[in-house]
Design a protein around this motif. Structure first.
Motif, mmCIF file in Angstrom:
data_model
loop_
_atom_site.group_PDB
_atom_site.id
_atom_site.type_symbol
_atom_site.label_atom_id
_atom_site.label_comp_id
_atom_site.label_asym_id
_atom_site.label_seq_id
_atom_site.Cartn_x
_atom_site.Cartn_y
_atom_site.Cartn_z
ATOM 1 N N GLY A 12 1.002 -1.315 -0.276
ATOM 2 C CA GLY A 12 -0.040 -0.126 -0.068
ATOM 3 C C GLY A 12 0.482 1.596 -0.029
ATOM 4 N N THR A 13 1.607 1.221 -0.555
ATOM 5 C CA THR A 13 2.543 2.423 -0.603
ATOM 6 C C THR A 13 1.701 3.916 -1.919
ATOM 7 N N GLU A 181 5.435 6.936 -9.726
ATOM 8 C CA GLU A 181 3.944 6.519 -8.322
ATOM 9 C C GLU A 181 3.292 7.207 -8.129
HETATM 10 C C1 GRF Z 1 2.597 -1.173 -7.745
HETATM 11 O O1 GRF Z 1 4.210 -1.337 -7.851
HETATM 12 C C2 GRF Z 1 1.494 -0.243 -9.067
HETATM 13 O O2 GRF Z 1 2.214 0.381 -9.735
HETATM 14 C C3 GRF Z 1 1.159 -1.878 -9.164
HETATM 15 O O3 GRF Z 1 1.308 -2.816 -8.073
HETATM 16 C C4 GRF Z 1 2.110 -2.078 -6.989
HETATM 17 C C5 GRF Z 1 1.902 -1.675 -5.920
HETATM 18 O O4 GRF Z 1 2.379 -1.459 -5.019
HETATM 19 N N1 GRF Z 1 -0.126 -1.768 -9.962
HETATM 20 P P1 GRF Z 1 1.932 -0.834 -3.154
HETATM 21 O O5 GRF Z 1 0.932 -1.962 -2.551
HETATM 22 O O6 GRF Z 1 1.101 0.185 -3.948
HETATM 23 O O7 GRF Z 1 2.680 -0.685 -2.375
#
Ligand code: GRF
Length: 210
Positions: A12-13, A181
């Motif tokens: 969930g970053t 992201e």
């Molecule tokens: C991220 O790399 C996103 O691009 C992909 O899944 C990953 C999720 O990471 N769809 P997080 O759970 O938000 O840390």
């Protein structure tokens, strides 16, 4: 104020980036009303709790098919009066009923420059392994609207970073998260909530502020 649901499965970053952006007042005209996890163990649920956001679990193992799970999810999102759904590392493939229920109102973040390294089987570290194996000099992230085609919907925002000679998949993944992201997703969500995203065929026009 648009009510946003963030769908998660893991760390969930990206959810955290949205929570932090909301705390800084950067999600204009939107509010994270719910976090829905496909797993009861996702750390993302703890992040939601700490931020005072209600968390829900819709676990694929409780349903006979992806379709049945999607139907339960759509019901929950309707009950919660959600106007924008954000897929932030949500690992279950949803069926077309989801897109029908929320046309041009589901955003996904993908850790590559679509259409490269996208589509079925391109998730998690595999994306970065493929980018390194291909030898690209740039990679990045894409926020797009979700359509029935996997990773195929209209592109909202993209950002690139350099691929460096000694990159491992993990190092490249981290650079793309930090530099692309975590910035792009809050920006795209805020634009949506301000009604500034206009879908024109495959393209998305970003309208100026009123
Ligand atoms: C991220 O790399 C996103 O691009 C992909 O899944 C990953 C999720 O990471 N769809 P997080 O759970 O938000 O840390």
């Amino acid at each position: 104020m648009k009510r946003i649901a963030v769908l998660v499965s893991g760390g969930g970053t990206n959810l955290q980036a949205l929570i932090d952006a909301q705390g800084r007042g950067e999600i204009i005209n939107g509010s994270i009303a719910a976090v829905v996890s496909s797993s009861p163990d996702a750390y993302a649920l703890e992040r939601a709790e700490k931020a005072g956001i209600p968390g829900y679990v819709i676990d694929r193992r409780d349903y006979s098919s992806n379709r049945a799970m999607t139907a339960a999810l759509v019901d929950k999102l309707r009950q919660l009066d959600i106007q924008l759904v954000v897929l932030a590392g949500f690992m279950t493939i949803l069926t077309e009923e989801m897109v029908r229920a929320f046309p041009n109102a589901i955003l996904n973040i993908h850790p590559a420059l679509i259409p490269s390294f996208a589509g079925p089987g391109c998730y998690g570290l595999h994306v970065h392994e493929k980018a390194l194996a291909y030898g690209v000099k740039l990679s990045g992230a894409t926020v797009h609207f979700v359509s029935p085609e996997c990773d195929g919907g209209p592109i909202v925002l993209q950002k690139a970073v350099e691929v460096l000679p000694d990159d491992t998949p993990e190092v490249l993944q981290r650079r793309i998260m930090e530099q692309c992201e975590w910035k792009l997703l809050p920006q795209a969500v805020s634009l949506f909530c301000q009604d500034r995203l206009k879908v024109e065929g495959r393209a998305v026009r970003i309208l100026d502020c009123l």
